[in-house]
Scaffold this motif. Sequence first.
Motif, short mmCIF file in Angstrom:
data_model
loop_
_atom_site.label_atom_id
_atom_site.label_comp_id
_atom_site.label_asym_id
_atom_site.label_seq_id
_atom_site.Cartn_x
_atom_site.Cartn_y
_atom_site.Cartn_z
N GLN A 1 -9.97 9.98 7.54
CA GLN A 1 -9.76 9.08 6.43
C GLN A 1 -8.60 8.15 6.76
N VAL A 2 -8.92 6.86 6.89
CA VAL A 2 -7.89 5.86 7.17
C VAL A 2 -6.94 5.78 5.99
N MET A 3 -5.65 5.74 6.32
CA MET A 3 -4.68 5.64 5.24
C MET A 3 -3.60 4.63 5.60
N PHE A 4 -3.27 3.80 4.63
CA PHE A 4 -2.18 2.84 4.77
C PHE A 4 -1.21 3.03 3.62
N VAL A 5 0.07 2.96 3.93
CA VAL A 5 1.10 3.00 2.89
C VAL A 5 2.01 1.81 3.09
N GLU A 6 1.93 0.88 2.13
CA GLU A 6 2.76 -0.32 2.19
C GLU A 6 4.10 -0.08 1.49
N SER A 7 5.11 -0.78 1.94
CA SER A 7 6.43 -0.71 1.32
C SER A 7 7.18 -2.01 1.59
N GLY A 8 8.30 -2.16 0.93
CA GLY A 8 9.16 -3.31 1.18
C GLY A 8 9.11 -4.40 0.14
N GLY A 9 8.20 -4.28 -0.82
CA GLY A 9 8.14 -5.28 -1.87
C GLY A 9 9.31 -5.16 -2.83
N GLY A 10 9.38 -6.12 -3.74
CA GLY A 10 10.45 -6.09 -4.73
C GLY A 10 10.63 -7.44 -5.37
N LEU A 11 11.74 -7.57 -6.07
CA LEU A 11 12.10 -8.83 -6.73
C LEU A 11 13.06 -9.60 -5.85
N VAL A 12 12.75 -10.85 -5.62
CA VAL A 12 13.60 -11.68 -4.77
C VAL A 12 13.66 -13.08 -5.37
N GLN A 13 14.78 -13.76 -5.17
CA GLN A 13 14.92 -15.12 -5.68
C GLN A 13 14.22 -16.11 -4.77
N PRO A 14 13.81 -17.23 -5.31
CA PRO A 14 13.21 -18.28 -4.46
C PRO A 14 14.13 -18.61 -3.29
N GLY A 15 13.52 -18.76 -2.12
CA GLY A 15 14.28 -19.01 -0.91
C GLY A 15 14.69 -17.75 -0.18
N GLY A 16 14.50 -16.62 -0.80
CA GLY A 16 14.88 -15.35 -0.20
C GLY A 16 13.85 -14.84 0.80
N SER A 17 14.13 -13.65 1.33
CA SER A 17 13.28 -13.05 2.36
C SER A 17 12.98 -11.59 2.02
N LEU A 18 11.84 -11.15 2.48
CA LEU A 18 11.45 -9.75 2.41
C LEU A 18 10.71 -9.39 3.67
N ARG A 19 10.78 -8.13 4.03
CA ARG A 19 9.98 -7.61 5.15
C ARG A 19 9.11 -6.48 4.63
N LEU A 20 7.83 -6.70 4.68
CA LEU A 20 6.88 -5.68 4.26
C LEU A 20 6.50 -4.81 5.45
N SER A 21 6.27 -3.55 5.16
CA SER A 21 5.84 -2.60 6.19
C SER A 21 4.58 -1.90 5.74
N CYS A 22 3.77 -1.53 6.72
CA CYS A 22 2.55 -0.78 6.45
C CYS A 22 2.48 0.35 7.46
N ALA A 23 2.54 1.57 6.98
CA ALA A 23 2.41 2.75 7.83
C ALA A 23 0.96 3.19 7.83
N ALA A 24 0.38 3.26 9.02
CA ALA A 24 -1.03 3.63 9.15
C ALA A 24 -1.16 5.04 9.70
N SER A 25 -2.27 5.67 9.37
CA SER A 25 -2.52 7.01 9.90
C SER A 25 -4.02 7.27 9.93
#
Length: 116
Positions: free
Chosen positions: A1-25
């Motif tokens: 069973q393919v599984m993905f778990v995403e993380s790294g989202g959130g609230l950010v102001q315009p012009g800001g940065s985020l790094r999303l991650s996806c752990a696969a298994s």
Amino acid sequence: QVMFVESGGGLVQPGGSLRLSCAASDFNFRVNAMGWFRQAPGRVREVVATVDSGGNVPWYADSHKGRFSISRDDTKMMLYLQMNNLKPEDTAVYYCHTLLGFQDHWGQGTRVTVSS
């Protein structure tokens, strides 16, 4: 069973940065192309970026070119999305994706909200 778990989202102001991650298994991650999609409220899910199995051929939707960067670490079975200069219209739930045979596989998503 393919599984993905995403993380790294959130609230950010315009012009800001985020790094999303996806752990696969539970599948042969290194031989599969991977992608990030997003779905904003009231809109259809759309592709953001994809990367080939070797990690050498990224592709971006036009609106993300120059702002987003997709990468992968096959040793860790991780997919990443670096997002810079975020805009309110980037607000959405972001999903990790792969296609195995004719079947789409998705994670549960991580929510990104860009707001002042």
